[in-house]
Scaffold this active site. Structure first.
Site, PDB file in Angstrom:
ATOM      1  N   HIS A 147      14.647  -6.965  16.892  1.00  4.95           N
ATOM      2  CA  HIS A 147      14.563  -5.580  16.162  1.00  4.95           C
ATOM      3  C   HIS A 147      13.090  -5.486  15.893  1.00  4.95           C
ATOM      4  CE1 HIS A 147      18.992  -5.079  15.478  1.00  4.95           C
ATOM      5  NE2 HIS A 147      18.770  -6.483  15.614  1.00  4.95           N
ATOM      6  N   PHE A 148      12.525  -4.720  16.718  1.00  2.79           N
ATOM      7  CA  PHE A 148      10.957  -4.487  16.239  1.00  2.79           C
ATOM      8  C   PHE A 148      10.419  -3.342  15.674  1.00  2.79           C
ATOM      9  CE2 PHE A 148       9.037  -7.397  20.043  1.00  2.79           C
ATOM     10  CZ  PHE A 148       9.725  -8.613  19.390  1.00  2.79           C
ATOM     11  N   ARG A 149      11.403  -2.543  15.302  1.00  2.32           N
ATOM     12  CA  ARG A 149      11.449  -1.203  14.254  1.00  2.32           C
ATOM     13  C   ARG A 149      10.809  -0.205  14.722  1.00  2.32           C
ATOM     14  NH1 ARG A 149      15.686  -3.582  11.756  1.00  2.32           N
ATOM     15  NH2 ARG A 149      15.155  -5.282  10.265  1.00  2.32           N
ATOM     16  N   ASN A 197      18.731   0.279  17.608  1.00  5.27           N
ATOM     17  CA  ASN A 197      18.834   0.876  16.307  1.00  5.27           C
ATOM     18  C   ASN A 197      17.546   1.079  15.483  1.00  5.27           C
ATOM     19  OD1 ASN A 197      18.807  -2.171  16.048  1.00  5.27           O
ATOM     20  ND2 ASN A 197      19.576  -1.991  14.072  1.00  5.27           N
ATOM     21  N   HIS A 218      27.557  -6.774  18.579  1.00  2.62           N
ATOM     22  CA  HIS A 218      27.611  -7.295  16.906  1.00  2.62           C
ATOM     23  C   HIS A 218      29.010  -7.112  16.657  1.00  2.62           C
ATOM     24  CE1 HIS A 218      25.518  -7.385  12.931  1.00  2.62           C
ATOM     25  NE2 HIS A 218      26.828  -7.539  12.664  1.00  2.62           N
ATOM     26  N   HIS A 223      24.916 -13.360  18.182  1.00  6.36           N
ATOM     27  CA  HIS A 223      24.853 -13.994  16.977  1.00  6.36           C
ATOM     28  C   HIS A 223      26.170 -14.689  16.229  1.00  6.36           C
ATOM     29  CE1 HIS A 223      25.660 -10.082  15.520  1.00  6.36           C
ATOM     30  NE2 HIS A 223      24.362  -9.932  15.582  1.00  6.36           N
ATOM     31  N   ASP A 256      17.517 -12.581  16.648  1.00  2.52           N
ATOM     32  CA  ASP A 256      17.947 -11.626  16.010  1.00  2.52           C
ATOM     33  C   ASP A 256      16.842 -11.456  14.974  1.00  2.52           C
ATOM     34  OD1 ASP A 256      19.234  -9.441  15.007  1.00  2.52           O
ATOM     35  OD2 ASP A 256      20.664 -10.459  13.895  1.00  2.52           O
ATOM     36  N   HIS A 281      11.769  -7.443   7.447  1.00  2.00           N
ATOM     37  CA  HIS A 281      11.704  -6.218   6.188  1.00  2.00           C
ATOM     38  C   HIS A 281      10.604  -6.993   5.268  1.00  2.00           C
ATOM     39  CE1 HIS A 281      15.544  -4.753   7.208  1.00  2.00           C
ATOM     40  NE2 HIS A 281      15.937  -5.773   7.477  1.00  2.00           N
TER      41      HIS A 281
END
Length: 445
Positions: A63-65, A95, A179, A237, A310, A314
């Site tokens: 997840h690289f945002r 996402n 997931h 995961h 994964d 944050h």
């Protein structure tokens, strides 16, 4: 910048074998593998005596945002962290804000990565309750797969309509990756924890709230749908010993349903919540030492096929909030390969099996074109590992935009000596070459 190299005297680890050999890189491809290769004019020579030469890690779960959450991560920073950690290709989750739920949003991410990514890249299309037409229309070569959140609280990406879920599994033109956690079970346990603790739910409650029962119920549902429709399913995961019996051990070839776990499930246990608190809060949750050992054995026997990260950064100030507001996810890519290799030092995994799980298996599972192996003619995505140079993780060396790592203070037995992406040395053991850009992954479908 040169893409022609001669790597001499390395210990190559590839397709279940180790051998001492030389490897020539020409025009970004592996040109030759053999003994006693002589340097040609214009080649740069690296004496890799004592080093392992591995195919670059392909991390199929990050997840690289970007877009929408770039205050905490972005493709530029996270891909450079990948390079420093021996990850040469990544597959990024949908996402973001906005989420990648149609071809236009997917292609916008590819365009951004072409500008900024230091490593190779691909992006999943997300599933929702209302984008079935986009899923049906997806070109199988445009994405590694379709991501289905079966019980993850990710806004409109939680697919909880049974008819839609059934249709996605029936009509997906690519592998489905899932997931798996059951939201109603989690919500009920969360309510009980709030009754007991109010807003001050301790970190140790997280694996009880995101329970093993919630994981196994959702995993069973995904597997039942895949069997019903003959869907190519990859379950992400795995965090519990309870789920392992649902998957078959042995080689990846011929499997319709495969499983993956992540490096933090091989490294941490619930005993670490006391010291690290919400820094290791993630979904699904890190569980017991017994789960950790069972999952590690499952990787060793091929019951779990792929080892990924994964990676989900944050900010520290976000992680310092109370339970309900502290977000789930860990920054992992920069030290993931070292964490996996630590299991080799412990005698729990073989080096050959780690290479299979982090490089060969994701390349095979997603039909990645000519990557993931040390083969003549393949892209020169390579990593040199020094098994004799320990490395203690320090905060000041973290390249992820969030600026911290759950591994801080831990000493790994191995160091990443160099990383090559398409024949260009993007990491030299000390710094990232800012001029290197990766390529869009191609899929043989």
């Amino acid at each position: 910048m040169s893409t022609d190299w001669l790597i001499k005297n390395a210990e190559l680890v590839n397709e279940g074998r180790r051998r001492h050999a030389d490897l020539r890189v020409r025009l970004g491809r592996i040109d030759a593998i053999g003994d006693g290769l002589s340097a040609r004019p214009g080649e740069q020579v690296i004496d890799a005596t004592g080093l392992w030469l591995l195919p670059g890690m392909i991390d199929d779960q990050v997840h690289f945002r970007e877009p929408g959450l770039t205050h905490k991560a972005d493709i530029a920073h996270e891909s450079r962290a990948c390079a420093a950690g021996g990850i040469t290709s990544f597959m990024e989750m949908p996402n973001t804000k906005p989420p990648a739920l149609d071809r236009a949003s997917l292609e916008a991410k590819y365009a951004r990565a072409a500008e900024t990514s230091a490593t190779n890249y691909a992006f999943y299309l997300g599933a929702s309750n209302d984008n079935l037409e986009a899923i049906r229309a997806l070109d199988p070569k445009a994405a590694p797969g379709i991501k289905v959140f079966m019980g993850a609280s990710t806004g409109n990406m939680l697919v909880d309509d049974p008819a839609t879920l059934d249709a996605i599994f029936r009509e997906a033109p690519t592998p489905i990756i899932t997931h798996c956690e059951d939201t109603p079970m989690i919500d009920a346990l969360h309510a009980k924890a709030r009754e007991r603790y109010g807003e001050n739910i301790p970190a140790r409650e997280h694996p009880l709230i995101r329970s093993r029962e919630a994981c196994i119920k959702s995993t069973r549902l995904a597997i039942s749908l895949a069997r019903k429709h003959g869907t190519r399913l990859h379950v992400l995961h795995i965090s519990t010993a309870d789920e392992l019996a649902l998957f078959q051990p042995g080689p990846l070839k011929g499997k319709q349903i495969t499983a993956e776990t992540c490096v933090h499930f091989l490294h941490f246990s619930d005993a670490d919540y006391e010291q690290l608190g919400f820094l290791i809060k993630c979904n699904p949750a890190i569980k017991t030492a017994a789960d950790r050992e069972a999952i590690t054995r499952a990787v060793a026997e091929g019951r779990i096929d792929v080892l990924a990260t994964d990676h989900a950064p944050h900010l520290l100030e976000e992680k310092a909030l109370a339970y309900d507001k502290a977000p789930s996810g860990l920054p992992l890519v920069q030290f993931a390969l070292q964490a996996a290799l630590q299991r080799v030092s412990e005698g729990k995994l073989t080096l050959e099996r780690v290479v299979e799980a982090v490089s060969h298996a994701p390349a095979t599972l997603f039909n990645v074109h000519e990557r993931g192996f040390l083969r003549e003619g393949y892209a020169a995505d390579l990593v040199l590992v020094d098994p004799r140079k320990p490395h203690t993780v320090r905060r000041e060396e973290v390249l992820s935009k969030c600026g911290w790592s759950p591994f801080e203070g831990h000493t790994f037995d191995h160091s990443i000596a160099a990383t090559f992406v398409n024949g260009r040395r993007v990491w030299d053991g000390l710094r990232v070459d800012e001029s290197v850009r990766g390529e869009r992954l191609a899929f043989d479908r």
